[in-house]
Design a protein around this motif. Structure first.
Motif, PDB file in Angstrom:
ATOM      1  N   LYS A  11      48.187  79.570  25.799  1.00  0.00           N
ATOM      2  CA  LYS A  11      46.857  80.175  25.639  1.00  0.00           C
ATOM      3  C   LYS A  11      45.801  79.080  25.657  1.00  0.00           C
ATOM      4  CE  LYS A  11      48.386  82.091  21.804  1.00  0.00           C
ATOM      5  NZ  LYS A  11      48.642  82.967  20.614  1.00  0.00           N
ATOM      6  N   CYS A  12      44.845  79.205  26.561  1.00  0.00           N
ATOM      7  CA  CYS A  12      43.810  78.185  26.692  1.00  0.00           C
ATOM      8  C   CYS A  12      42.434  78.763  26.387  1.00  0.00           C
ATOM      9  CB  CYS A  12      43.801  77.621  28.115  1.00  0.00           C
ATOM     10  SG  CYS A  12      45.261  76.643  28.484  1.00  0.00           S
ATOM     11  N   TYR A  13      41.760  78.108  25.452  1.00  0.00           N
ATOM     12  CA  TYR A  13      40.357  78.424  25.238  1.00  0.00           C
ATOM     13  C   TYR A  13      39.549  77.380  25.993  1.00  0.00           C
ATOM     14  CZ  TYR A  13      35.763  78.547  23.118  1.00  0.00           C
ATOM     15  OH  TYR A  13      34.398  78.592  22.944  1.00  0.00           O
ATOM     16  N   LEU A  14      38.813  77.823  26.997  1.00  0.00           N
ATOM     17  CA  LEU A  14      38.004  76.891  27.790  1.00  0.00           C
ATOM     18  C   LEU A  14      36.701  76.648  27.030  1.00  0.00           C
ATOM     19  CD1 LEU A  14      38.631  78.294  31.407  1.00  0.00           C
ATOM     20  CD2 LEU A  14      40.029  76.729  30.031  1.00  0.00           C
ATOM     21  N   HIS A  15      36.582  75.435  26.510  1.00  0.00           N
ATOM     22  CA  HIS A  15      35.546  75.105  25.536  1.00  0.00           C
ATOM     23  C   HIS A  15      34.354  74.444  26.225  1.00  0.00           C
ATOM     24  CE1 HIS A  15      33.871  74.272  21.708  1.00  0.00           C
ATOM     25  NE2 HIS A  15      34.384  73.069  21.488  1.00  0.00           N
ATOM     26  N   ILE A  16      33.261  75.214  26.398  1.00  0.00           N
ATOM     27  CA  ILE A  16      32.044  74.607  26.950  1.00  0.00           C
ATOM     28  C   ILE A  16      30.956  74.562  25.883  1.00  0.00           C
ATOM     29  CG2 ILE A  16      32.362  75.185  29.413  1.00  0.00           C
ATOM     30  CD1 ILE A  16      30.293  77.490  28.919  1.00  0.00           C
ATOM     31  N   SER A  17      30.006  73.666  26.093  1.00  0.00           N
ATOM     32  CA  SER A  17      28.879  73.555  25.156  1.00  0.00           C
ATOM     33  C   SER A  17      27.817  74.584  25.534  1.00  0.00           C
ATOM     34  CB  SER A  17      28.293  72.154  25.221  1.00  0.00           C
ATOM     35  OG  SER A  17      27.777  71.929  26.531  1.00  0.00           O
TER      36      SER A  17
ATOM     37  N   SER B 202      53.794  80.358  20.799  1.00  0.00           N
ATOM     38  CA  SER B 202      52.620  80.910  21.472  1.00  0.00           C
ATOM     39  C   SER B 202      51.386  80.106  21.082  1.00  0.00           C
ATOM     40  CB  SER B 202      52.488  82.388  21.075  1.00  0.00           C
ATOM     41  OG  SER B 202      51.434  82.995  21.751  1.00  0.00           O
ATOM     42  N   PRO B 203      51.356  78.842  21.513  1.00  0.00           N
ATOM     43  CA  PRO B 203      50.297  77.939  21.050  1.00  0.00           C
ATOM     44  C   PRO B 203      48.954  78.131  21.759  1.00  0.00           C
ATOM     45  CG  PRO B 203      51.739  76.794  22.570  1.00  0.00           C
ATOM     46  CD  PRO B 203      52.317  78.169  22.401  1.00  0.00           C
ATOM     47  N   TRP B 204      47.903  77.803  21.059  1.00  0.00           N
ATOM     48  CA  TRP B 204      46.555  77.748  21.638  1.00  0.00           C
ATOM     49  C   TRP B 204      46.199  76.299  21.956  1.00  0.00           C
ATOM     50  CZ3 TRP B 204      43.138  80.956  23.611  1.00  0.00           C
ATOM     51  CH2 TRP B 204      43.146  82.308  23.242  1.00  0.00           C
ATOM     52  N   PHE B 205      45.496  76.120  23.057  1.00  0.00           N
ATOM     53  CA  PHE B 205      44.959  74.809  23.409  1.00  0.00           C
ATOM     54  C   PHE B 205      43.453  74.982  23.599  1.00  0.00           C
ATOM     55  CE2 PHE B 205      49.337  74.889  24.636  1.00  0.00           C
ATOM     56  CZ  PHE B 205      49.821  73.632  24.277  1.00  0.00           C
ATOM     57  N   VAL B 206      42.689  74.087  22.988  1.00  0.00           N
ATOM     58  CA  VAL B 206      41.243  74.098  23.201  1.00  0.00           C
ATOM     59  C   VAL B 206      40.954  73.067  24.283  1.00  0.00           C
ATOM     60  CG1 VAL B 206      39.002  73.622  22.168  1.00  0.00           C
ATOM     61  CG2 VAL B 206      40.740  74.880  20.864  1.00  0.00           C
ATOM     62  N   VAL B 207      40.639  73.573  25.474  1.00  0.00           N
ATOM     63  CA  VAL B 207      40.488  72.721  26.656  1.00  0.00           C
ATOM     64  C   VAL B 207      39.012  72.332  26.837  1.00  0.00           C
ATOM     65  CG1 VAL B 207      40.800  72.612  29.158  1.00  0.00           C
ATOM     66  CG2 VAL B 207      42.417  73.920  27.757  1.00  0.00           C
ATOM     67  N   PRO B 208      38.693  71.043  26.782  1.00  0.00           N
ATOM     68  CA  PRO B 208      37.300  70.635  27.047  1.00  0.00           C
ATOM     69  C   PRO B 208      36.929  71.101  28.447  1.00  0.00           C
ATOM     70  CG  PRO B 208      38.612  68.781  26.231  1.00  0.00           C
ATOM     71  CD  PRO B 208      39.571  69.876  26.564  1.00  0.00           C
ATOM     72  N   ALA B 209      35.857  71.873  28.569  1.00  0.00           N
ATOM     73  CA  ALA B 209      35.618  72.532  29.864  1.00  0.00           C
ATOM     74  C   ALA B 209      34.241  72.264  30.453  1.00  0.00           C
ATOM     75  CB  ALA B 209      35.856  74.038  29.722  1.00  0.00           C
ATOM     76  N   ASP B 210      33.519  71.292  29.889  1.00  0.00           N
ATOM     77  CA  ASP B 210      32.234  70.939  30.507  1.00  0.00           C
ATOM     78  C   ASP B 210      32.452  70.238  31.843  1.00  0.00           C
ATOM     79  OD1 ASP B 210      30.780  72.097  28.505  1.00  0.00           O
ATOM     80  OD2 ASP B 210      29.982  70.250  27.643  1.00  0.00           O
TER      81      ASP B 210
ATOM     82  N   ASP C 232      31.200  83.132  28.771  1.00  0.00           N
ATOM     83  CA  ASP C 232      30.800  83.280  30.159  1.00  0.00           C
ATOM     84  C   ASP C 232      30.489  81.905  30.742  1.00  0.00           C
ATOM     85  OD1 ASP C 232      30.807  86.190  30.371  1.00  0.00           O
ATOM     86  OD2 ASP C 232      29.216  86.085  28.876  1.00  0.00           O
ATOM     87  N   THR C 233      30.841  81.714  31.973  1.00  0.00           N
ATOM     88  CA  THR C 233      30.656  80.468  32.747  1.00  0.00           C
ATOM     89  C   THR C 233      31.585  79.331  32.286  1.00  0.00           C
ATOM     90  OG1 THR C 233      28.944  79.275  31.483  1.00  0.00           O
ATOM     91  CG2 THR C 233      28.171  80.984  33.011  1.00  0.00           C
ATOM     92  N   SER C 234      32.506  79.617  31.377  1.00  0.00           N
ATOM     93  CA  SER C 234      33.386  78.533  30.921  1.00  0.00           C
ATOM     94  C   SER C 234      34.376  78.145  32.022  1.00  0.00           C
ATOM     95  CB  SER C 234      34.136  78.936  29.658  1.00  0.00           C
ATOM     96  OG  SER C 234      34.953  80.054  29.899  1.00  0.00           O
ATOM     97  N   GLY C 235      34.506  78.991  33.036  1.00  0.00           N
ATOM     98  CA  GLY C 235      35.287  78.573  34.196  1.00  0.00           C
ATOM     99  C   GLY C 235      36.647  79.223  34.340  1.00  0.00           C
ATOM    100  N   LYS C 236      36.807  80.417  33.800  1.00  0.00           N
ATOM    101  CA  LYS C 236      38.104  81.093  33.916  1.00  0.00           C
ATOM    102  C   LYS C 236      38.431  81.368  35.391  1.00  0.00           C
ATOM    103  CE  LYS C 236      36.598  84.343  31.062  1.00  0.00           C
ATOM    104  NZ  LYS C 236      35.319  83.754  30.594  1.00  0.00           N
ATOM    105  N   ASP C 237      37.498  81.981  36.101  1.00  0.00           N
ATOM    106  CA  ASP C 237      37.737  82.287  37.519  1.00  0.00           C
ATOM    107  C   ASP C 237      37.961  81.010  38.316  1.00  0.00           C
ATOM    108  OD1 ASP C 237      36.865  84.668  36.429  1.00  0.00           O
ATOM    109  OD2 ASP C 237      35.566  85.208  38.101  1.00  0.00           O
ATOM    110  N   GLY C 238      37.114  80.021  38.101  1.00  0.00           N
ATOM    111  CA  GLY C 238      37.189  78.775  38.859  1.00  0.00           C
ATOM    112  C   GLY C 238      38.506  78.053  38.624  1.00  0.00           C
TER     113      GLY C 238
END
Lengths: 272, 272
Positions: free
Chosen positions: A170-176, A227-235, A71-77
């Motif tokens: 596929k993007c994982y929006l990675h927040i702390s 079908s790769p995954w990317f870990v996107v720095p999302a802070d 939650d709040t990692s920014g999917k909607d934004g």
């Protein structure tokens, strides 16, 4: 400026993954770099627009963007920013909430399959079938063997899409956890954001480590060449959006799309 | 009477199959046997009704019956007879024709997946995803490697359904070329049957051997413990329907269904 090295964040197939070792902020970006991000975003938005129009016209390929994150990692934004200047003609965003009664009486990919892109379409999944290997795992509703079976089904399902001309990103929006704290507090402080506040956000936050583990396991089990995954720095919101846009543009460019041939000879038509 | 040995017609996994060696008529049935078929059908219809009501009430399992076969093999007739006394509540028949424009822009299982049974449902596929490994093969529209990929996707798709509680029964209604000739002639002779006559029936008949080969290959590549194929002798309509009914009853019986527990104590309610 230094180009965004999205390939740094691509997760290789089957390698053990520890999300706590991956940064939630971009590698040291100079202030000069940051100043250039908005200009780069404008260039990417235009390119995305041009490529999407070609995807829609030619109908030979499709694109699926899967967005996952706490939650709040920014999917909607992220969706709002990256697709701000794109026509909804041929672009769909699909959100997947808690499965409803009828959905629960089908396999977990049933509701997902129906919403996949047709050739010519670009579809964004705001949450996805990956929820079914996260929430029930953290809540202890399914055993590891069942979870492995679901990864297996996901891999085959995605290879079916890929074999049919659908590119998958596929993007994982990675927040702390700290950044989430700030963002949840901001939601609590702003009456205009109250509608987004849910009890489950705070509940899920208590299981942060379990979620990180479930995400890491799912990502490493389902990242593949097609079908790769990317870990996107999302802070950083600006960097997050830039990277997702870079990824989409790169993926569309590598399709080498072209406009379809006209079905008639345009020289036959004279304006009077 | 001798019971119908449906298990004789089950196709084992991966074994080479030559349909021309399998009978289109039941093994020598005495006239006495034949006289008992209608009575047996009545028994089966009642049992099917009882079991389907339990399937619907308990919603713990589902059933998918796939019917394939050459034109006039009796798919429509079989559905009409076997399900004649069953409530449509919880029972659906889905027919799959030539894929339409939007369907063609999706993977070949997209339109199929959407119509699969939910837990509690019994669904009959009148033609199915198997058309996509028959027609294009005979017409030379796809290569063998592409066909093998489709078999592979079919196996995984059906294992997804099976893992989700859906029992799958696949029946190939096996008629002889001679019997088809009689039935097509009967359609030509009877104005009430003219609506069923299609040019493609006569076209497909010319490719009989190619169809038999494509069917045999598809059946042997996709028959499994959880999703078996049965080659049903279909020159006799009565025997064909009896065997499909036996198969369904057997499959439902092996689910050991029971009525769901009441959510309240019925003793609390007194009629006044």
């Amino acid at each position: 400026m230094n180009a965004i090295n999205w390939s740094d964040w691509r997760i290789p197939d089957g390698k053990a993954l520890d999300l706590s070792r991956l940064p939630t902020l971009p590698k040291a970006s100079s202030e000069t770099d940051k100043l250039q991000w908005p200009a780069r975003m404008t260039v990417l938005a235009e390119e995305l627009n041009r490529l999407q129009a070609m995807l829609y016209a030619s109908k030979t390929r499709g694109l699926l963007l899967v967005l996952q994150g706490m939650d709040t990692s920014g999917k909607d934004g992220c969706i709002r920013t990256v697709f701000a200047h794109i026509s909804p003609l041929g672009v769909r965003a699909e959100a997947f909430g808690v499965p409803q009664a009828l959905e629960q009486r089908h396999d977990f990919l049933w509701r997902i399959h129906g919403k996949t892109p047709a050739l010519g379409e670009m579809v964004i999944f705001n949450r996805s079938h990956y929820e079914d290997v996260l929430v029930p795992v953290v809540k202890g509703q399914i055993k590891h063997a069942e979870c492995e079976k679901r990864w297996h089904h996901i891999r085959h399902f995605e290879s079916l899409l890929s074999d049919s001309g659908i590119a998958i990103v596929k993007c994982y929006l990675h927040i702390s956890k700290d950044e989430q704290k700030k963002r949840l507090q901001a939601r609590l402080d702003d009456p205009l954001k109250h509608w987004k506040v849910q009890a489950s956000d705070f509940e899920d936050r208590r299981h942060w480590r379990a979620y990180m583990h479930a995400y890491a396991q799912a990502i490493q089990a389902t990242s593949s060449d097609t079908s790769p995954w990317f870990v996107v720095p999302a802070d950083s919101k600006a960097y997050r959006d830039l990277m997702v846009a870079e990824l989409l543009v790169h993926t569309l460019q590598s399709m080498t799309l072209c406009m379809p041939r006209p079905t008639l000879d345009v020289r036959d038509f004279k304006m009077k």
